[in-house]
Write a protein that holds these residues in place. Structure first.
Motif, PDB file in Angstrom:
ATOM      1  N   GLN A  75       0.840   4.082  -2.846  1.00 47.85           N
ATOM      2  CA  GLN A  75       0.498   5.457  -2.486  1.00 47.85           C
ATOM      3  C   GLN A  75       1.592   6.417  -2.914  1.00 47.85           C
ATOM      4  O   GLN A  75       1.318   7.499  -3.435  1.00 47.85           O
ATOM      5  CB  GLN A  75       0.244   5.578  -0.980  1.00 47.85           C
ATOM      6  CG  GLN A  75      -1.076   4.974  -0.564  1.00 47.85           C
ATOM      7  CD  GLN A  75      -1.275   4.994   0.946  1.00 47.85           C
ATOM      8  OE1 GLN A  75      -0.316   4.972   1.717  1.00 47.85           O
ATOM      9  NE2 GLN A  75      -2.529   5.012   1.355  1.00 47.85           N
ATOM     10  N   HIS A  76       2.849   6.021  -2.718  1.00 46.62           N
ATOM     11  CA  HIS A  76       3.974   6.864  -3.140  1.00 46.62           C
ATOM     12  C   HIS A  76       3.960   7.053  -4.650  1.00 46.62           C
ATOM     13  O   HIS A  76       4.141   8.171  -5.143  1.00 46.62           O
ATOM     14  CB  HIS A  76       5.302   6.255  -2.682  1.00 46.62           C
ATOM     15  CG  HIS A  76       6.489   7.026  -3.154  1.00 46.62           C
ATOM     16  ND1 HIS A  76       6.804   8.270  -2.670  1.00 46.62           N
ATOM     17  CD2 HIS A  76       7.420   6.738  -4.102  1.00 46.62           C
ATOM     18  CE1 HIS A  76       7.894   8.712  -3.291  1.00 46.62           C
ATOM     19  NE2 HIS A  76       8.280   7.802  -4.164  1.00 46.62           N
ATOM     20  N   TYR A  77       3.759   5.981  -5.380  1.00 44.67           N
ATOM     21  CA  TYR A  77       3.716   6.058  -6.842  1.00 44.67           C
ATOM     22  C   TYR A  77       2.582   6.977  -7.280  1.00 44.67           C
ATOM     23  O   TYR A  77       2.759   7.817  -8.171  1.00 44.67           O
ATOM     24  CB  TYR A  77       3.549   4.661  -7.431  1.00 44.67           C
ATOM     25  CG  TYR A  77       3.607   4.614  -8.938  1.00 44.67           C
ATOM     26  CD1 TYR A  77       4.636   5.220  -9.639  1.00 44.67           C
ATOM     27  CD2 TYR A  77       2.631   3.947  -9.672  1.00 44.67           C
ATOM     28  CE1 TYR A  77       4.691   5.186 -11.021  1.00 44.67           C
ATOM     29  CE2 TYR A  77       2.679   3.911 -11.052  1.00 44.67           C
ATOM     30  CZ  TYR A  77       3.708   4.528 -11.723  1.00 44.67           C
ATOM     31  OH  TYR A  77       3.751   4.487 -13.089  1.00 44.67           O
ATOM     32  N   LEU A  78       1.438   6.869  -6.648  1.00 47.50           N
ATOM     33  CA  LEU A  78       0.299   7.721  -6.966  1.00 47.50           C
ATOM     34  C   LEU A  78       0.634   9.188  -6.706  1.00 47.50           C
ATOM     35  O   LEU A  78       0.303  10.062  -7.518  1.00 47.50           O
ATOM     36  CB  LEU A  78      -0.918   7.289  -6.140  1.00 47.50           C
ATOM     37  CG  LEU A  78      -2.254   7.908  -6.505  1.00 47.50           C
ATOM     38  CD1 LEU A  78      -2.606   7.609  -7.962  1.00 47.50           C
ATOM     39  CD2 LEU A  78      -3.340   7.371  -5.597  1.00 47.50           C
ATOM     40  N   GLU A  79       1.320   9.471  -5.610  1.00 46.76           N
ATOM     41  CA  GLU A  79       1.724  10.842  -5.295  1.00 46.76           C
ATOM     42  C   GLU A  79       2.670  11.392  -6.361  1.00 46.76           C
ATOM     43  O   GLU A  79       2.530  12.541  -6.790  1.00 46.76           O
ATOM     44  CB  GLU A  79       2.403  10.902  -3.930  1.00 46.76           C
ATOM     45  CG  GLU A  79       1.461  10.718  -2.763  1.00 46.76           C
ATOM     46  CD  GLU A  79       2.204  10.567  -1.444  1.00 46.76           C
ATOM     47  OE1 GLU A  79       3.417  10.872  -1.387  1.00 46.76           O
ATOM     48  OE2 GLU A  79       1.564  10.135  -0.471  1.00 46.76           O
ATOM     49  N   GLU A 100       0.655  12.166  -9.469  1.00 45.52           N
ATOM     50  CA  GLU A 100      -0.176  13.362  -9.285  1.00 45.52           C
ATOM     51  C   GLU A 100       0.668  14.632  -9.350  1.00 45.52           C
ATOM     52  O   GLU A 100       0.279  15.614  -9.987  1.00 45.52           O
ATOM     53  CB  GLU A 100      -0.931  13.288  -7.956  1.00 45.52           C
ATOM     54  CG  GLU A 100      -2.050  12.266  -7.967  1.00 45.52           C
ATOM     55  CD  GLU A 100      -2.666  12.011  -6.589  1.00 45.52           C
ATOM     56  OE1 GLU A 100      -2.115  12.508  -5.576  1.00 45.52           O
ATOM     57  OE2 GLU A 100      -3.699  11.313  -6.533  1.00 45.52           O
ATOM     58  N   VAL A 116       0.842  -1.198   0.000  1.00 40.43           N
ATOM     59  CA  VAL A 116       0.000   0.000   0.000  1.00 40.43           C
ATOM     60  C   VAL A 116       0.880   1.251   0.000  1.00 40.43           C
ATOM     61  O   VAL A 116       0.628   2.198  -0.743  1.00 40.43           O
ATOM     62  CB  VAL A 116      -0.962  -0.020   1.208  1.00 40.43           C
ATOM     63  CG1 VAL A 116      -1.683   1.306   1.362  1.00 40.43           C
ATOM     64  CG2 VAL A 116      -1.963  -1.161   1.064  1.00 40.43           C
ATOM     65  N   ALA A 117       1.935   1.250   0.813  1.00 38.58           N
ATOM     66  CA  ALA A 117       2.823   2.417   0.892  1.00 38.58           C
ATOM     67  C   ALA A 117       3.485   2.691  -0.458  1.00 38.58           C
ATOM     68  O   ALA A 117       3.588   3.844  -0.887  1.00 38.58           O
ATOM     69  CB  ALA A 117       3.881   2.204   1.968  1.00 38.58           C
TER      70      ALA A 117
END
Length: 128
Positions: A84-88, A91, A80-81
């Motif tokens: 989430q980092h990749y998504l950030e 973005e 998950v971490a």
């Protein structure tokens, strides 16, 4: 059964890049081939990391962002971490590209205004 390996020429041809590009990524620590004499031998991990680096480059990511993302893949997996980092990162990159597009649109509009003025002046001088 042995794991597949590639030479620098084979990878360069496969990804349509130069051997120099691959050596650059080696200098940056993205790939780390083994050596047989003077020859570099690339393994599946190197190939995957090179593929990810080239994908990041196509997305317009900075080298530090590419390294960070690639290093995530060496970790325990799709945690998950990590996701989430990749998504950030995605973005942030999208936001930066949108700002660049706005700047480009403003610049193109200004160029169009200047061209229109210049053409009107030329037309007026040609008529005189």
């Amino acid at each position: 059964m042995t794991d597949p390996t590639w030479t620098i020429s084979e990878l360069a041809q496969e990804f349509s890049i130069t051997p120099r590009t691959i050596r650059f990524y080696e200098d940056q620590g993205i790939v780390s081939p083994s050596r047989e004499g003077r020859n570099r031998i690339y393994h599946a991990r190197d190939r995957t990391r090179l593929k990810l680096a080239l994908r990041g480059k196509r997305l317009g990511l900075q080298l530090s962002e590419i390294l960070s993302l690639i290093d995530m893949y060496d970790g325990p997996g799709d945690s998950v971490a990590q996701l989430q980092h990749y998504l950030e990162v995605l973005e942030q990159h999208r936001d930066a590209l949108k700002r660049q597009r706005e700047d480009i649109d403003l610049t193109l509009a200004e160029i169009s205004r200047q061209e229109k003025t210049c053409r009107a002046l030329l037309a007026a001088r040609s008529a005189a």
